[in-house]
Design a protein around this motif. Structure first.
Motif, PDB file in Angstrom:
ATOM      1  N   GLN A 255       1.893  19.712   9.704  1.00 47.75           N
ATOM      2  CA  GLN A 255       1.123  18.598  10.267  1.00 47.75           C
ATOM      3  C   GLN A 255      -0.312  18.641   9.770  1.00 47.75           C
ATOM      4  OE1 GLN A 255      -1.173  19.223  13.247  1.00 47.75           O
ATOM      5  NE2 GLN A 255      -1.837  17.102  13.276  1.00 47.75           N
ATOM      6  N   GLY A 256      -0.885  17.452   9.584  1.00 52.37           N
ATOM      7  CA  GLY A 256      -2.274  17.355   9.161  1.00 52.37           C
ATOM      8  C   GLY A 256      -2.781  15.948   9.376  1.00 52.37           C
ATOM      9  N   ILE A 257      -3.873  15.628   8.710  1.00 55.29           N
ATOM     10  CA  ILE A 257      -4.423  14.273   8.772  1.00 55.29           C
ATOM     11  C   ILE A 257      -4.672  13.777   7.354  1.00 55.29           C
ATOM     12  CG2 ILE A 257      -5.535  14.636  11.017  1.00 55.29           C
ATOM     13  CD1 ILE A 257      -8.211  14.837   9.479  1.00 55.29           C
ATOM     14  N   VAL A 258      -4.783  12.465   7.227  1.00 47.97           N
ATOM     15  CA  VAL A 258      -5.132  11.859   5.940  1.00 47.97           C
ATOM     16  C   VAL A 258      -6.617  12.104   5.691  1.00 47.97           C
ATOM     17  CG1 VAL A 258      -5.326   9.697   4.662  1.00 47.97           C
ATOM     18  CG2 VAL A 258      -3.326  10.111   6.107  1.00 47.97           C
ATOM     19  N   SER A 259      -6.917  12.733   4.562  1.00 47.11           N
ATOM     20  CA  SER A 259      -8.307  13.042   4.227  1.00 47.11           C
ATOM     21  C   SER A 259      -8.956  11.946   3.392  1.00 47.11           C
ATOM     22  CB  SER A 259      -8.386  14.370   3.466  1.00 47.11           C
ATOM     23  OG  SER A 259      -7.717  15.391   4.165  1.00 47.11           O
ATOM     24  N   ALA A 260      -8.153  11.293   2.551  1.00 50.24           N
ATOM     25  CA  ALA A 260      -8.646  10.190   1.717  1.00 50.24           C
ATOM     26  C   ALA A 260      -7.459   9.306   1.393  1.00 50.24           C
ATOM     27  CB  ALA A 260      -9.299  10.703   0.435  1.00 50.24           C
ATOM     28  N   THR A 261      -7.677   7.998   1.375  1.00 52.69           N
ATOM     29  CA  THR A 261      -6.577   7.070   1.147  1.00 52.69           C
ATOM     30  C   THR A 261      -6.300   6.923  -0.334  1.00 52.69           C
ATOM     31  OG1 THR A 261      -8.131   5.222   1.220  1.00 52.69           O
ATOM     32  CG2 THR A 261      -6.969   5.773   3.250  1.00 52.69           C
ATOM     33  N   GLY A 262      -5.050   6.611  -0.671  1.00 50.61           N
ATOM     34  CA  GLY A 262      -4.649   6.442  -2.053  1.00 50.61           C
ATOM     35  C   GLY A 262      -4.670   4.994  -2.469  1.00 50.61           C
ATOM     36  N   GLN A 263      -4.272   4.750  -3.694  1.00 46.28           N
ATOM     37  CA  GLN A 263      -4.242   3.411  -4.250  1.00 46.28           C
ATOM     38  C   GLN A 263      -2.797   2.959  -4.418  1.00 46.28           C
ATOM     39  OE1 GLN A 263      -7.092   1.845  -4.644  1.00 46.28           O
ATOM     40  NE2 GLN A 263      -8.325   3.634  -4.159  1.00 46.28           N
ATOM     41  N   SER A 264      -2.584   1.657  -4.499  1.00 45.14           N
ATOM     42  CA  SER A 264      -1.229   1.132  -4.608  1.00 45.14           C
ATOM     43  C   SER A 264      -0.965   0.445  -5.938  1.00 45.14           C
ATOM     44  CB  SER A 264      -0.955   0.135  -3.475  1.00 45.14           C
ATOM     45  OG  SER A 264      -1.861  -0.950  -3.537  1.00 45.14           O
ATOM     46  N   GLY A 265      -1.947   0.442  -6.845  1.00 44.71           N
ATOM     47  CA  GLY A 265      -1.769  -0.245  -8.120  1.00 44.71           C
ATOM     48  C   GLY A 265      -1.169   0.652  -9.185  1.00 44.71           C
ATOM     49  N   LEU A 266      -0.557   0.043 -10.190  1.00 44.37           N
ATOM     50  CA  LEU A 266       0.123   0.797 -11.235  1.00 44.37           C
ATOM     51  C   LEU A 266      -0.843   1.534 -12.149  1.00 44.37           C
ATOM     52  CD1 LEU A 266       2.998  -1.615 -12.314  1.00 44.37           C
ATOM     53  CD2 LEU A 266       3.152   0.432 -10.907  1.00 44.37           C
ATOM     54  N   SER A 267      -2.129   1.216 -12.095  1.00 44.83           N
ATOM     55  CA  SER A 267      -3.082   1.911 -12.961  1.00 44.83           C
ATOM     56  C   SER A 267      -3.610   3.175 -12.304  1.00 44.83           C
ATOM     57  CB  SER A 267      -4.269   1.003 -13.295  1.00 44.83           C
ATOM     58  OG  SER A 267      -5.059   0.757 -12.141  1.00 44.83           O
ATOM     59  N   THR A 268      -3.053   3.547 -11.182  1.00 47.44           N
ATOM     60  CA  THR A 268      -3.559   4.685 -10.421  1.00 47.44           C
ATOM     61  C   THR A 268      -3.437   5.977 -11.206  1.00 47.44           C
ATOM     62  OG1 THR A 268      -3.474   5.792  -8.286  1.00 47.44           O
ATOM     63  CG2 THR A 268      -1.374   5.280  -9.299  1.00 47.44           C
ATOM     64  N   SER A 269      -4.343   6.915 -10.926  1.00 45.24           N
ATOM     65  CA  SER A 269      -4.303   8.236 -11.536  1.00 45.24           C
ATOM     66  C   SER A 269      -4.082   9.270 -10.445  1.00 45.24           C
ATOM     67  CB  SER A 269      -5.610   8.536 -12.277  1.00 45.24           C
ATOM     68  OG  SER A 269      -6.687   8.619 -11.356  1.00 45.24           O
ATOM     69  N   TYR A 270      -3.876  10.517 -10.879  1.00 48.61           N
ATOM     70  CA  TYR A 270      -3.506  11.573  -9.925  1.00 48.61           C
ATOM     71  C   TYR A 270      -4.526  11.732  -8.804  1.00 48.61           C
ATOM     72  CZ  TYR A 270      -2.235  16.222  -8.263  1.00 48.61           C
ATOM     73  OH  TYR A 270      -1.881  17.287  -7.476  1.00 48.61           O
ATOM     74  N   LEU A 271      -5.811  11.665  -9.144  1.00 45.69           N
ATOM     75  CA  LEU A 271      -6.838  11.895  -8.136  1.00 45.69           C
ATOM     76  C   LEU A 271      -7.005  10.706  -7.201  1.00 45.69           C
ATOM     77  CD1 LEU A 271      -9.546  13.813 -10.168  1.00 45.69           C
ATOM     78  CD2 LEU A 271      -7.838  14.716  -8.613  1.00 45.69           C
TER      79      LEU A 271
ATOM     80  N   ILE B  44       7.101   1.656  -7.785  1.00 47.76           N
ATOM     81  CA  ILE B  44       7.607   2.427  -8.920  1.00 47.76           C
ATOM     82  C   ILE B  44       9.129   2.504  -8.864  1.00 47.76           C
ATOM     83  CG2 ILE B  44       7.691   4.740  -9.935  1.00 47.76           C
ATOM     84  CD1 ILE B  44       5.094   3.357 -10.548  1.00 47.76           C
ATOM     85  N   MET B  45       9.677   2.747  -7.686  1.00 47.48           N
ATOM     86  CA  MET B  45      11.125   2.860  -7.534  1.00 47.48           C
ATOM     87  C   MET B  45      11.828   1.574  -7.965  1.00 47.48           C
ATOM     88  SD  MET B  45      13.401   3.526  -4.083  1.00 47.48           S
ATOM     89  CE  MET B  45      13.043   1.875  -3.455  1.00 47.48           C
ATOM     90  N   LEU B  46      11.327   0.428  -7.535  1.00 45.07           N
ATOM     91  CA  LEU B  46      11.964  -0.841  -7.889  1.00 45.07           C
ATOM     92  C   LEU B  46      11.925  -1.082  -9.388  1.00 45.07           C
ATOM     93  CD1 LEU B  46      10.704  -3.197  -5.018  1.00 45.07           C
ATOM     94  CD2 LEU B  46      12.893  -2.011  -5.197  1.00 45.07           C
ATOM     95  N   LYS B  47      10.817  -0.728 -10.039  1.00 47.43           N
ATOM     96  CA  LYS B  47      10.711  -0.917 -11.481  1.00 47.43           C
ATOM     97  C   LYS B  47      11.664   0.013 -12.229  1.00 47.43           C
ATOM     98  CE  LYS B  47       6.063  -2.854 -11.758  1.00 47.43           C
ATOM     99  NZ  LYS B  47       6.485  -4.062 -12.495  1.00 47.43           N
ATOM    100  N   ILE B  48      11.806   1.242 -11.756  1.00 43.73           N
ATOM    101  CA  ILE B  48      12.723   2.181 -12.407  1.00 43.73           C
ATOM    102  C   ILE B  48      14.167   1.722 -12.235  1.00 43.73           C
ATOM    103  CG2 ILE B  48      13.665   4.515 -12.268  1.00 43.73           C
ATOM    104  CD1 ILE B  48      10.845   5.517 -11.709  1.00 43.73           C
ATOM    105  N   ILE B  49      14.511   1.235 -11.050  1.00 44.31           N
ATOM    106  CA  ILE B  49      15.869   0.746 -10.821  1.00 44.31           C
ATOM    107  C   ILE B  49      16.171  -0.444 -11.732  1.00 44.31           C
ATOM    108  CG2 ILE B  49      17.374  -0.375  -9.127  1.00 44.31           C
ATOM    109  CD1 ILE B  49      16.038   1.350  -6.975  1.00 44.31           C
TER     110      ILE B  49
END
Length: 334
Positions: free
Chosen positions: A161-177, A234-239
């Protein structure tokens, strides 16, 4: 007097031979302990153990082939048998075995993968599969309580268990960080498992912990997950295609600090779509087609999600002039 009032207001007390002083004891109820058991019951059955086997042949004559087994987790996303996991869990695997929490073992087929997000889609042939709860409108926020479910070190399904420390991105140009960052522990075997909220809904696909070249730094509590919205896309595009096709512009860009929002083009890659269209270093791109841009991330997402070969109209500010420059988007080169 208060007891008499309670007897008058609550008729159920009258036929139970309850003395007045016992009424106060009945009204004192112990608060329920805080628990995430319901969330785990809803999501847990859809989190599977993944064992991938890689047969490595030694080039030295006479050596026997060596079997290497990797451990990971996966999430059942659809009742047709589609499972999301991390690509590094199944990379180069000759055999992939999926084990459900009820003990059922299934052989899985690798449908496709995406190296940028380290995601892979598997498919198993089975019926009545448990599917993890999902919400298309879910948006993680900093401070949200999250639970990571997986099979760390082959100890069986566990929850951290934990908390979200920083929110992520939802676009395809996203990077690991730009992934979802949280402090729920991710150990070997947790990769590809589910990150859920307190309602049991999928928040992300667990990826890995933060690593740094300097091994002398003792870094704790920094773990990453692929945000649900991005993982589902990503899943829909791979399928559909067997891989993720991203549009490519070919520029280095930064957020605009001028009065116009959008992004400022820095270096332009030779022979890129940007160079062929006539985009130049210093141009401020403030709109693509009919989409006003707020920042560079949004602009690169629009490009990444465009179909290669399609034409996007870039509205550009250059030397106090407003220009419209059509750009033919290409596919990201390998």
């Amino acid at each position: 007097m208060l007891a008499v009032v309670l007897l008058l207001l609550v008729p159920d007390f009258r036929g139970k031979n309850i003395s007045p002083w016992q009424i106060f004891n009945l009204t004192e109820q112990k608060p329920q302990p805080l628990s995430y058991a319901k969330a785990v019951r809803l999501a847990g059955p859809a989190v599977v153990n993944i064992y991938s086997e890689d047969i490595q042949v030694d080039p030295i004559y006479g050596r026997q082939p060596r079997k290497v087994t990797r451990l990971g987790s996966g999430v059942i996303m659809h009742n047709q048998g589609y499972i999301l996991t991390n690509f590094h869990v199944v990379q180069s695997a000759d055999l992939i075995v999926v084990v459900l929490q009820r003990g059922q073992e299934l052989h899985a087929e690798l449908i496709g993968y995406d190296t940028l997000t380290d995601l892979a889609v598997l498919k198993v042939q089975a019926s009545n599969l448990p599917v993890i709860p999902q919400s298309s409108t879910l948006t993680a926020q900093v401070g949200d309580v999250v639970l990571a479910i997986g099979n760390p070190l082959n100890l069986g399904q566990t929850v951290t268990q934990g908390i979200v420390s920083a929110t992520g991105q939802s676009g395809l140009s996203t990077s690991y960080l730009q992934f979802l960052q949280m402090d729920a522990a991710i150990n070997e075997g947790n990769s590809g498992g589910a990150l859920i909220n307190s309602n049991g809904e999928l928040v992300g696909i667990n990826s890995r912990k933060f690593t740094q070249a300097n091994s002398n730094l003792n870094i704790q509590g920094i773990f990453f997950a692929v945000p649900y919205q991005l993982a589902h896309k990503i899943m829909l595009k791979i399928i559909e295609h067997g891989r993720v096709i991203r549009g490519w512009l070919g520029v280095e860009a930064n957020d605009s600090v001028a009065s116009l929002k959008g992004f400022v083009i820095g270096a332009v890659t030779p022979n890129s779509p940007a160079m062929k269209a006539g985009l130049k270093s210093g141009d401020v791109v403030y709109q693509i087609d009919d989409i006003p841009l707020q920042n560079v991330k949004q602009g690169l997402d629009v490009v990444a999600e465009a179909t290669p070969g399609s034409v996007l109209n870039f509205r550009v500010s250059r030397d106090n002039q407003q220009l419209v420059i059509p750009v033919t988007i290409a596919e990201v080169p390998n």
